[in-house]
Design a protein around this motif. Structure first.
Motif, short mmCIF file in Angstrom:
data_model
loop_
_atom_site.label_atom_id
_atom_site.label_comp_id
_atom_site.label_asym_id
_atom_site.label_seq_id
_atom_site.Cartn_x
_atom_site.Cartn_y
_atom_site.Cartn_z
N TYR A 1 0.83 -1.21 0.00
CA TYR A 1 0.00 0.00 0.00
C TYR A 1 0.86 1.26 0.00
O TYR A 1 0.52 2.24 -0.68
N VAL B 1 0.51 4.04 -2.93
CA VAL B 1 0.20 5.43 -2.61
C VAL B 1 1.34 6.35 -3.06
O VAL B 1 1.09 7.45 -3.60
N ILE C 1 -1.74 7.28 6.50
CA ILE C 1 -2.12 5.89 6.19
C ILE C 1 -1.35 4.91 7.06
O ILE C 1 -1.82 3.78 7.27
N ASP D 1 -3.56 3.83 9.97
CA ASP D 1 -4.59 2.84 9.65
C ASP D 1 -3.97 1.46 9.42
O ASP D 1 -4.54 0.44 9.82
N GLN E 1 -11.09 9.23 10.48
CA GLN E 1 -10.80 8.67 9.16
C GLN E 1 -12.09 8.33 8.42
O GLN E 1 -12.16 8.48 7.20
N SER F 1 -12.79 9.86 4.83
CA SER F 1 -12.95 8.93 3.72
C SER F 1 -14.23 9.22 2.94
O SER F 1 -14.24 9.17 1.70
N ASN G 1 -7.19 4.16 -3.63
CA ASN G 1 -6.36 4.20 -2.42
C ASN G 1 -7.19 4.50 -1.18
O ASN G 1 -6.97 3.90 -0.11
N GLU H 1 -7.70 1.86 1.80
CA GLU H 1 -7.25 2.23 3.14
C GLU H 1 -8.29 1.90 4.21
O GLU H 1 -7.99 1.29 5.24
#
Length: 390
Positions: A131, A135, A186, A189, A265, A269, A300, A304
């Protein structure tokens, strides 16, 4: 070769957060750490101020399409900045939480399940690295927009006039702060997802250990079985306390550290998915690279939030299986005392364990779908406002 420890599952996220001075491993900070922290903080604050200045200018112009585009940028980076501030207030608790994974009882697992432990640790780091690379690639494409489109003067739009040297300073500030805030944001998370992934594997190994146990001492099997079940109960209780704030006197659980960060988040999001989709539907199809950037951005953000919802849901499902594992224990030839002990353990392990965002939303794939539905509702509202303004 020394066996891997459970806390190695967080190595990728931990390394990035440590370098960015968000997570200090040692309690004593060095003067270099203080300088880096001051520089990162000032750069991030100035960057957020430039975003707010641009938003104010767009509101004065009543340019709804530009507002939608910039709102996705503003909500994402300001949201990550707030997450960093919230996280830095919890670093001491997080440090204590990670140290709990050094408890010897967690490493006391049968030899046949050591491979499961290694595979879990490696998979957690693989997901984090994958990830981060994805990203980083998306950020690089996004920041190079001025190179493939004459429409963009800066990586992030800024309409106020600047001198020649000020333009290059602003570009450098935007490039640094975008990488810093996004990758650090990120990392939180993914760290939470790794915690849930590790706890799920611990519960899975515990279930397999319970169902495969056979007493060796034929002379006094009852004492051996009671000792084994006691150790299993202690380990189960320790795993629960690692992830969930079960006891209000316990200040080191991940629920205590992450619950408010995850709630924030969720909000970020929803706004990011909505505005990213809005940009995607209004991007000129002739500018293929811009469409790729917008598509990767939406992917992404979805990935996430899906990662920690997925692993949190797996942890909840696995927590219920512990009761089933006690039932599948070979208790037919056990004594009445052992059977009563099993009944008590089955009763106490029947309650599912949930991880939450803001102590309100139970994390699972169902909550992930709620985010997508909310983002779609917001998208339709933005689309209707845009159509009326044409």
């Amino acid at each position: 070769m020394e066996p891997l420890k459970w806390k190695n599952a967080f190595k990728t996220s931990q390394s990035l957060l440590t370098w960015c001075e968000v997570w200090i491993l040692d309690k004593k900070r060095t003067w270099i750490s203080n300088i880096k922290t001051t520089f990162f903080a000032l750069a991030t604050i100035i960057f957020d101020i430039t975003l707010l200045m641009e938003m104010q200018l767009l509101f004065n112009r009543r340019d709804y399409e530009a507002i939608s585009i910039h709102l996705a940028t503003l909500s994402l980076y300001v949201g990550f900045t707030i997450k960093i501030i919230m996280f830095m207030r919890k670093t001491e608790q997080l440090r204590n939480l990670i140290e709990l994974f050094d408890w010897p009882g967690l490493d006391d697992i049968p030899a046949q399940f050591q491979q499961n432990k290694t595979r879990s640790i490696m998979s957690s780091n693989f997901i984090s690295r994958f990830y981060f690379i994805t990203v980083s690639f998306n950020i690089t494409l996004y920041l190079n927009r001025p190179l493939y489109s004459s429409y963009f003067e800066y990586p992030i739009e800024f309409s106020y006039p600047l001198p020649y040297w000020g333009k290059y300073c602003l570009i450098a500030l935007q490039v640094f702060c975008v990488y810093y805030t996004v990758l650090v944001g990120i990392a939180f998370d993914l760290l939470h997802a790794s915690l849930a992934r590790t706890a799920t594997e611990l519960l899975d190994i515990l279930c397999k250990t319970i169902t495969s146990f056979k007493p060796v001492n034929k002379d006094n099997p009852e004492a051996e079985e009671l000792k084994f079940l006691t150790n299993c109960a202690i380990k189960h209780r320790h795993i629960k306390y690692l992830l969930v704030f079960m006891d209000f006197r316990l200040a080191n659980s991940s629920e205590k550290v992450f619950t408010n960060i995850l709630m924030w988040q969720y909000i970020v999001s929803i706004v990011s998915i909505c505005n990213g989709t809005f940009q995607l539907t209004h991007t000129d199809s002739s500018v293929r690279l811009s469409m790729i950037c917008n598509s990767l951005f939406v992917f992404n953000v979805l990935f996430e939030i899906a990662v920690f919802c997925w692993f949190a849901g797996l942890f909840t499902a696995k927590s219920v299986e512990v009761s089933t594992a006690y039932y599948m224990y070979d208790w037919l030839n056990s004594s009445q005392k052992v059977k009563k002990c099993l009944l008590i353990l089955m009763h106490h392990s029947q309650q599912p364990i949930y991880m939450t965002a803001g102590t309100v939303i139970r994390l699972s794939m169902a909550s992930f779908l709620q985010v997508v539905k909310a983002a779609y509702s917001y998208f339709t509202l933005m689309q209707s406002l845009y159509n009326k303004s044409i």
